[in-house]
Design an enzyme around this catalytic site. Structure first.
Site, PDB file in Angstrom:
ATOM      1  N   SER A  58      -2.555  -8.142   3.323  1.00 13.53           N
ATOM      2  CA  SER A  58      -3.235  -7.950   4.701  1.00 13.53           C
ATOM      3  C   SER A  58      -3.532  -9.528   5.143  1.00 13.53           C
ATOM      4  O   SER A  58      -3.558  -9.571   6.273  1.00 13.53           O
ATOM      5  CB  SER A  58      -4.501  -7.172   4.629  1.00 13.53           C
ATOM      6  OG  SER A  58      -3.986  -5.827   4.006  1.00 13.53           O
ATOM      7  N   HIS A 113       0.699  -1.503   0.082  1.00 12.85           N
ATOM      8  CA  HIS A 113       0.123   0.267  -0.036  1.00 12.85           C
ATOM      9  C   HIS A 113       0.898   1.181  -0.077  1.00 12.85           C
ATOM     10  O   HIS A 113       0.661   2.114  -0.871  1.00 12.85           O
ATOM     11  CB  HIS A 113      -0.838   0.140   1.348  1.00 12.85           C
ATOM     12  CG  HIS A 113      -2.020  -1.250   1.308  1.00 12.85           C
ATOM     13  ND1 HIS A 113      -1.920  -2.069   2.207  1.00 12.85           N
ATOM     14  CD2 HIS A 113      -2.947  -1.521   0.649  1.00 12.85           C
ATOM     15  CE1 HIS A 113      -2.901  -2.895   2.211  1.00 12.85           C
ATOM     16  NE2 HIS A 113      -3.429  -2.513   1.320  1.00 12.85           N
TER      17      HIS A 113
END
Ligand code: AMP
Length: 285
Positions: free
Chosen positions: A189, A37
């Site tokens: 994640s 990210h």
């Protein structure tokens, strides 16, 4: 950095920049930030005057038995990371702001969403409809000059590029390389779900891609031996893949031989984590 929760406030915040002709970069995310990210935030920061990061765990892209409730959420941690990347606006809408009562519209991309993760025995095309609907909304909410996505989700990136082209979205769709752990595991994640022993085995996904790449580097072009090299690595780690497939990197059509633009995509359930990875064989990354 400002944290904003409504579309009205988002538009008001961006209005002066837009009026001044400044460029706006958007990074759509579901939070639980990692280096993948952050690399997208850095790209957006380097190329735009204003950077907006959206943080929204989108219920519409999770299937019935999937991990919507368990999905890691920590806004305070994510906010600190975004601030560290010099993000201007963190957009964290509640679900009701994105899907108001009576919400009835869906954006779907045909064809590209029927294969790999979109196969109906896997996550299904409904997953991608959830993605394209929310991304179309975010593009309309923010009105960015460019939006940034990761090659880690190669099929998602292609689907979004196709949607943006088909709907004449006035934003560039930028796709950036997969960021990996030192041992090669693609950051995700969902890696947080892996128990230590599963984490060790999970590296087999990236090893499988490397093994296939080595086979190609040795001159092999036929699909079967290239796939066999990938499967052997997964086998060694006791991982039964959901799929290991070679596809055209631009339209995901089936291929029999590896050429300069062939995507090798792999997916597997490891413990509680649904993991995916991919590599363009013979390509730059
Ligand atoms: P997510 O929060 O998982 O929906 O991901 C948000 C964006 O980050 C998507 O465009 C992903 O493709 C991208 N992304 C996720 N993992 C990585 C990674 N390891 N490297 C690069 N981009 C990633």
């Amino acid at each position: 950095m400002n944290t904003i929760r409504s579309v009205a406030d988002l538009r008001a915040e961006l209005a002066p920049a837009r009026a001044a002709g400044r460029t706006i970069g958007l990074v759509p995310t579901m939070g639980s930030f990692h280096e993948g990210h952050l690399s997208l935030m850095r790209a957006a920061r380097a190329e735009n005057d204003v950077v907006v990061v959206s943080l929204f765990v989108n219920p519409a892209q999770f299937g019935p038995g999937e991990d919507l409730d368990a999905y890691p959420r920590d806004e305070a941690r994510d906010s600190a990371f975004a601030q560290g990347e010099d993000v201007d606006l963190l957009f964290v809408p509640p679900a009701g702001e994105v899907y108001p009562d009576g919400f009835s519209t869906q954006v779907t991309v045909r064809g590209l969403t029927d294969v790999l993760d979109g196969d109906r025995n896997r996550r299904g095309a409904a997953h991608f409809a959830g993605v394209t609907t929310v991304v179309a909304k975010l593009l309309n909410m923010v009105g960015p000059s460019a939006a940034y996505f990761g090659q880690k989700d190669a099929q998602q990136a292609l689907v979004i590029q196709r949607m943006a082209r088909d709907l004449d979205v006035p934003a560039r769709i930028e796709v950036r390389p997969t960021v990996r752990e030192p041992d090669g595991l693609a950051m995700s994640s969902r890696n947080a779900y892996l128990e230590p022993e599963e984490r060790e085995r999970a590296v087999a996904l990236s090893r499988a891609l490397e093994a296939a790449e080595s086979t190609v580097a040795c001159g092999e072009r036929a699909a079967e031996p290239v796939l066999a090299a990938a499967r052997a690595e997964l086998d060694r780690a006791g991982i039964a893949p959901e799929y290991v497939e070679l596809r055209c990197a631009t339209d995901l059509s089936a291929v029999e031989r590896v050429n300069g633009s062939t995507l090798l995509a792999v997916a597997a359930q490891v413990g509680r984590a649904h993991l995916i990875d991919n590599k363009v064989l013979g390509g730059p990354q």
